[in-house]
Design a protein around this motif. Structure first.
Motif, PDB file in Angstrom:
ATOM      1  N   GLY A  59       0.756  -1.375   0.198  1.00 19.11           N
ATOM      2  CA  GLY A  59       0.040   0.104   0.065  1.00 19.11           C
ATOM      3  C   GLY A  59       0.868   1.368  -0.072  1.00 19.11           C
ATOM      4  O   GLY A  59       0.009   2.254   0.007  1.00 19.11           O
ATOM      5  N   PHE A  60       2.000   1.210   0.243  1.00 17.62           N
ATOM      6  CA  PHE A  60       3.030   2.300   0.099  1.00 17.62           C
ATOM      7  C   PHE A  60       3.646   2.654  -1.062  1.00 17.62           C
ATOM      8  O   PHE A  60       4.139   1.752  -1.668  1.00 17.62           O
ATOM      9  N   SER A  61       3.615   3.992  -1.534  1.00 16.57           N
ATOM     10  CA  SER A  61       4.076   4.286  -2.807  1.00 16.57           C
ATOM     11  C   SER A  61       5.718   4.461  -2.779  1.00 16.57           C
ATOM     12  O   SER A  61       6.354   4.071  -3.856  1.00 16.57           O
ATOM     13  N   HIS A  62       6.262   4.867  -1.782  1.00 15.46           N
ATOM     14  CA  HIS A  62       7.730   5.016  -1.305  1.00 15.46           C
ATOM     15  C   HIS A  62       8.020   4.460  -0.036  1.00 15.46           C
ATOM     16  O   HIS A  62       7.470   4.312   0.885  1.00 15.46           O
ATOM     17  N   LEU A  63       9.382   3.995  -0.178  1.00 17.50           N
ATOM     18  CA  LEU A  63      10.021   3.211   0.849  1.00 17.50           C
ATOM     19  C   LEU A  63      11.256   4.154   1.124  1.00 17.50           C
ATOM     20  O   LEU A  63      11.954   4.455   0.138  1.00 17.50           O
ATOM     21  N   PHE A  64      11.812   3.805   2.481  1.00 17.26           N
ATOM     22  CA  PHE A  64      13.266   4.231   2.955  1.00 17.26           C
ATOM     23  C   PHE A  64      13.596   2.946   2.784  1.00 17.26           C
ATOM     24  O   PHE A  64      13.337   1.883   3.303  1.00 17.26           O
ATOM     25  N   VAL A  65      14.890   3.011   2.381  1.00 12.20           N
ATOM     26  CA  VAL A  65      15.922   1.767   2.178  1.00 12.20           C
ATOM     27  C   VAL A  65      17.122   2.450   2.732  1.00 12.20           C
ATOM     28  O   VAL A  65      17.906   3.155   2.481  1.00 12.20           O
ATOM     29  N   ILE A  66      17.490   1.706   3.944  1.00 13.78           N
ATOM     30  CA  ILE A  66      18.884   1.677   4.669  1.00 13.78           C
ATOM     31  C   ILE A  66      19.601   0.655   4.744  1.00 13.78           C
ATOM     32  O   ILE A  66      19.213  -0.417   4.520  1.00 13.78           O
ATOM     33  N   TRP A  67      20.907   1.193   3.943  1.00 12.58           N
ATOM     34  CA  TRP A  67      21.866   0.052   3.245  1.00 12.58           C
ATOM     35  C   TRP A  67      23.067   0.598   3.815  1.00 12.58           C
ATOM     36  O   TRP A  67      23.655   1.619   4.376  1.00 12.58           O
ATOM     37  N   VAL A  68      24.028  -0.299   3.148  1.00 14.27           N
ATOM     38  CA  VAL A  68      25.755  -0.175   3.801  1.00 14.27           C
ATOM     39  C   VAL A  68      26.305   0.154   2.319  1.00 14.27           C
ATOM     40  O   VAL A  68      26.179  -0.578   1.397  1.00 14.27           O
ATOM     41  N   PHE A  69      27.120   1.092   2.304  1.00 13.55           N
ATOM     42  CA  PHE A  69      28.286   1.717   1.277  1.00 13.55           C
ATOM     43  C   PHE A  69      29.386   0.431   1.569  1.00 13.55           C
ATOM     44  O   PHE A  69      30.319   0.683   1.865  1.00 13.55           O
ATOM     45  N   SER A 105      18.037   5.594   0.960  1.00 10.60           N
ATOM     46  CA  SER A 105      17.453   6.112  -0.180  1.00 10.60           C
ATOM     47  C   SER A 105      16.016   6.076  -0.127  1.00 10.60           C
ATOM     48  O   SER A 105      15.367   5.119   0.352  1.00 10.60           O
ATOM     49  N   VAL A 106      15.341   6.914  -0.856  1.00 12.72           N
ATOM     50  CA  VAL A 106      13.843   6.920  -1.273  1.00 12.72           C
ATOM     51  C   VAL A 106      13.579   6.487  -2.365  1.00 12.72           C
ATOM     52  O   VAL A 106      14.336   6.645  -3.373  1.00 12.72           O
ATOM     53  N   VAL A 107      12.939   5.135  -2.531  1.00 12.99           N
ATOM     54  CA  VAL A 107      12.457   4.732  -3.813  1.00 12.99           C
ATOM     55  C   VAL A 107      11.311   4.408  -3.850  1.00 12.99           C
ATOM     56  O   VAL A 107      10.344   4.432  -3.071  1.00 12.99           O
ATOM     57  N   GLY A 108      10.654   4.269  -5.156  1.00 15.28           N
ATOM     58  CA  GLY A 108       9.073   4.149  -5.348  1.00 15.28           C
ATOM     59  C   GLY A 108       9.066   2.465  -5.309  1.00 15.28           C
ATOM     60  O   GLY A 108       9.465   1.636  -6.148  1.00 15.28           O
ATOM     61  N   LEU A 109       8.187   2.182  -4.758  1.00 18.43           N
ATOM     62  CA  LEU A 109       7.364   0.788  -4.965  1.00 18.43           C
ATOM     63  C   LEU A 109       6.652   0.569  -5.931  1.00 18.43           C
ATOM     64  O   LEU A 109       5.654   0.980  -5.997  1.00 18.43           O
ATOM     65  N   VAL A 110       7.204  -0.403  -7.108  1.00 13.33           N
ATOM     66  CA  VAL A 110       6.509  -0.724  -8.423  1.00 13.33           C
ATOM     67  C   VAL A 110       5.447  -1.787  -8.017  1.00 13.33           C
ATOM     68  O   VAL A 110       4.299  -1.615  -8.424  1.00 13.33           O
ATOM     69  N   ARG A 111       6.105  -2.785  -7.459  1.00 15.18           N
ATOM     70  CA  ARG A 111       5.201  -4.088  -7.264  1.00 15.18           C
ATOM     71  C   ARG A 111       6.137  -4.897  -6.313  1.00 15.18           C
ATOM     72  O   ARG A 111       7.346  -4.970  -6.293  1.00 15.18           O
ATOM     73  N   ARG A 112       5.581  -5.846  -5.839  1.00 18.52           N
ATOM     74  CA  ARG A 112       5.837  -7.044  -4.898  1.00 18.52           C
ATOM     75  C   ARG A 112       5.742  -8.298  -5.568  1.00 18.52           C
ATOM     76  O   ARG A 112       4.502  -8.547  -5.851  1.00 18.52           O
ATOM     77  N   GLU A 113       6.750  -9.116  -5.571  1.00 12.49           N
ATOM     78  CA  GLU A 113       6.608 -10.523  -5.903  1.00 12.49           C
ATOM     79  C   GLU A 113       6.990 -11.396  -4.789  1.00 12.49           C
ATOM     80  O   GLU A 113       8.642 -11.546  -4.911  1.00 12.49           O
ATOM     81  N   GLY A 114       6.462 -11.659  -3.972  1.00 10.92           N
ATOM     82  CA  GLY A 114       6.856 -12.566  -2.656  1.00 10.92           C
ATOM     83  C   GLY A 114       7.937 -11.880  -1.972  1.00 10.92           C
ATOM     84  O   GLY A 114       7.602 -10.852  -1.437  1.00 10.92           O
ATOM     85  N   ASN A 115       9.186 -12.364  -1.968  1.00 12.02           N
ATOM     86  CA  ASN A 115      10.236 -11.623  -1.113  1.00 12.02           C
ATOM     87  C   ASN A 115      10.900 -10.470  -1.983  1.00 12.02           C
ATOM     88  O   ASN A 115      12.227 -10.104  -1.629  1.00 12.02           O
ATOM     89  N   ARG A 116      10.623 -10.175  -3.368  1.00  6.37           N
ATOM     90  CA  ARG A 116      11.108  -9.311  -3.928  1.00  6.37           C
ATOM     91  C   ARG A 116      10.457  -8.231  -4.164  1.00  6.37           C
ATOM     92  O   ARG A 116       9.416  -8.144  -4.845  1.00  6.37           O
ATOM     93  N   LEU A 117      10.904  -7.060  -3.913  1.00  8.15           N
ATOM     94  CA  LEU A 117      10.389  -5.499  -4.266  1.00  8.15           C
ATOM     95  C   LEU A 117      10.738  -4.887  -5.197  1.00  8.15           C
ATOM     96  O   LEU A 117      12.201  -4.603  -5.553  1.00  8.15           O
ATOM     97  N   HIS A 118      10.101  -4.651  -6.292  1.00  6.93           N
ATOM     98  CA  HIS A 118      10.544  -4.098  -7.586  1.00  6.93           C
ATOM     99  C   HIS A 118      10.288  -2.778  -7.372  1.00  6.93           C
ATOM    100  O   HIS A 118       9.323  -2.101  -6.771  1.00  6.93           O
ATOM    101  N   VAL A 119      11.369  -1.934  -7.551  1.00  4.51           N
ATOM    102  CA  VAL A 119      11.337  -0.514  -7.120  1.00  4.51           C
ATOM    103  C   VAL A 119      12.216   0.469  -8.069  1.00  4.51           C
ATOM    104  O   VAL A 119      12.831   0.005  -8.902  1.00  4.51           O
ATOM    105  N   SER A 120      11.775   1.708  -8.088  1.00  4.48           N
ATOM    106  CA  SER A 120      12.345   2.638  -9.109  1.00  4.48           C
ATOM    107  C   SER A 120      13.213   3.892  -8.205  1.00  4.48           C
ATOM    108  O   SER A 120      12.944   3.949  -7.065  1.00  4.48           O
ATOM    109  N   GLY A 121      14.205   4.288  -8.808  1.00  2.01           N
ATOM    110  CA  GLY A 121      14.978   5.431  -8.418  1.00  2.01           C
ATOM    111  C   GLY A 121      16.209   4.987  -7.548  1.00  2.01           C
ATOM    112  O   GLY A 121      16.477   5.462  -6.584  1.00  2.01           O
ATOM    113  N   VAL A 122      16.865   3.607  -7.906  1.00  3.09           N
ATOM    114  CA  VAL A 122      17.601   3.275  -7.163  1.00  3.09           C
ATOM    115  C   VAL A 122      19.087   4.030  -7.534  1.00  3.09           C
ATOM    116  O   VAL A 122      19.333   4.041  -8.544  1.00  3.09           O
TER     117      VAL A 122
END
Ligand SMILES: C[S@@+](CC[C@H](N)C(=O)[O-])C[C@H]1O[C@@H](n2cnc3c(N)ncnc32)[C@H](O)[C@@H]1O
Length: 162
Positions: A59-69, A105-122
Motif C-alpha cells: 500500500g505504500f508508494s515510497h520506501l526508505f531503504v537503509i543500506w551499507v556503502f 535512499s527513497v525508492v518508489g515501490l512498483v510491485r511486490r513479488e513474494g520476497n522481491r520488491l521491484h522499485v524505481s529510483g535506485v
C-alpha cells in the motif's frame, strides 16, 4: 570502568535483511552531480525467512531503504560534494565516505513479488546489503524545508537542481 556514555561505542553487529539488485555494477555508472536524476529500476531481494515482515507493504508508494556503502573505504569528515566547489562536513552531505558507511535512499515501490520488491529510483550498486526498509511518510511541509548549502550552491550556479 568506562564512563556510561562510552559504553555505546562498542561495535554494533547487524546482519543484512537482503540485497539490492541494480543495473549498476560500477560506481561510475550511477548518475551524480547537479541535475542528476535517479530513475533506474531495481529489486530489493529480502531474505525468504523474513518475508512475513513485508506483509502490507504494497500500500505504500515510497520506501526508505537503509543500506551499507559496502564498496567504500574510510571516512572524509570534510569533503567536496559533486554538487559544489566548496567543502562541507560529512553530516551535511550524502557522501559515501562516512564514519558509519550507512546509505539512505527513497525508492518508489512498483510491485511486490513474494520476497522481491521491484522499485524505481535506485542509486545503489548491485549487491548492496540492505539493513532495513521502512515506509516513507514525509511529515515536513515543503515550505518548512531548508536545503542549506545545496540551495546556496544552486543559486551560485544560477539554476535549480534536485
Ligand atoms: C551520494 S551517495 C547517496 C546514497 C544515498 N541516497 C544516501 O543519501 O545515503 C550515492 C553514491 O554512492 C555510491 N554507492 C552506491 N552504492 C554503493 C555501495 N554499495 N558501496 C559504495 N558506494 C556506493 C555511488 O557513487 C553513488 O553515486
Amino acid at each position: 570502568m568506562e564512563p556510561p556514555e562510552r559504553q555505546t561505542m562498542d561495535p554494533l553487529l547487524m546482519r543484512p535483511v537482503g540485497w539490492v539488485r541494480s543495473p549498476f555494477h560500477e560506481i561510475s555508472e550511477i548518475p551524480k552531480g547537479p541535475g542528476a536524476e535517479h530513475t533506474a529500476e531495481g529489486v530489493l531481494e529480502i531474505l525468504p525467512e523474513l518475508v512475513a515482515g513485508l506483509t502490507d507493504i504494497e500500500g505504500f508508494s515510497h520506501l526508505f531503504v537503509i543500506w551499507v556503502f559496502h564498496r567504500s573505504e574510510g571516512q572524509e569528515l570534510l569533503g567536496m560534494p559533486p554538487t559544489d566547489d566548496r567543502p562541507h562536513g560529512v553530516f551535511a552531505t550524502r557522501s559515501p565516505l562516512r564514519p558509519n558507511p550507512i546509505g539512505l535512499s527513497v525508492v518508489g515501490l512498483v510491485r511486490r513479488e513474494g520476497n522481491r520488491l521491484h522499485v524505481s529510483g535506485v542509486d545503489m550498486l548491485d549487491g548492496t546489503p540492505i539493513l532495513d526498509i521502512k515506509p516513507c511518510l514525509s511529515s515536513v511541509p515543503q515550505e518548512k524545508l531548508r536545503r542549506g548549502w545545496l540551495a546556496e550552491a544552486e543559486a551560485r550556479r544560477g539554476k535549480g537542481t534536485r
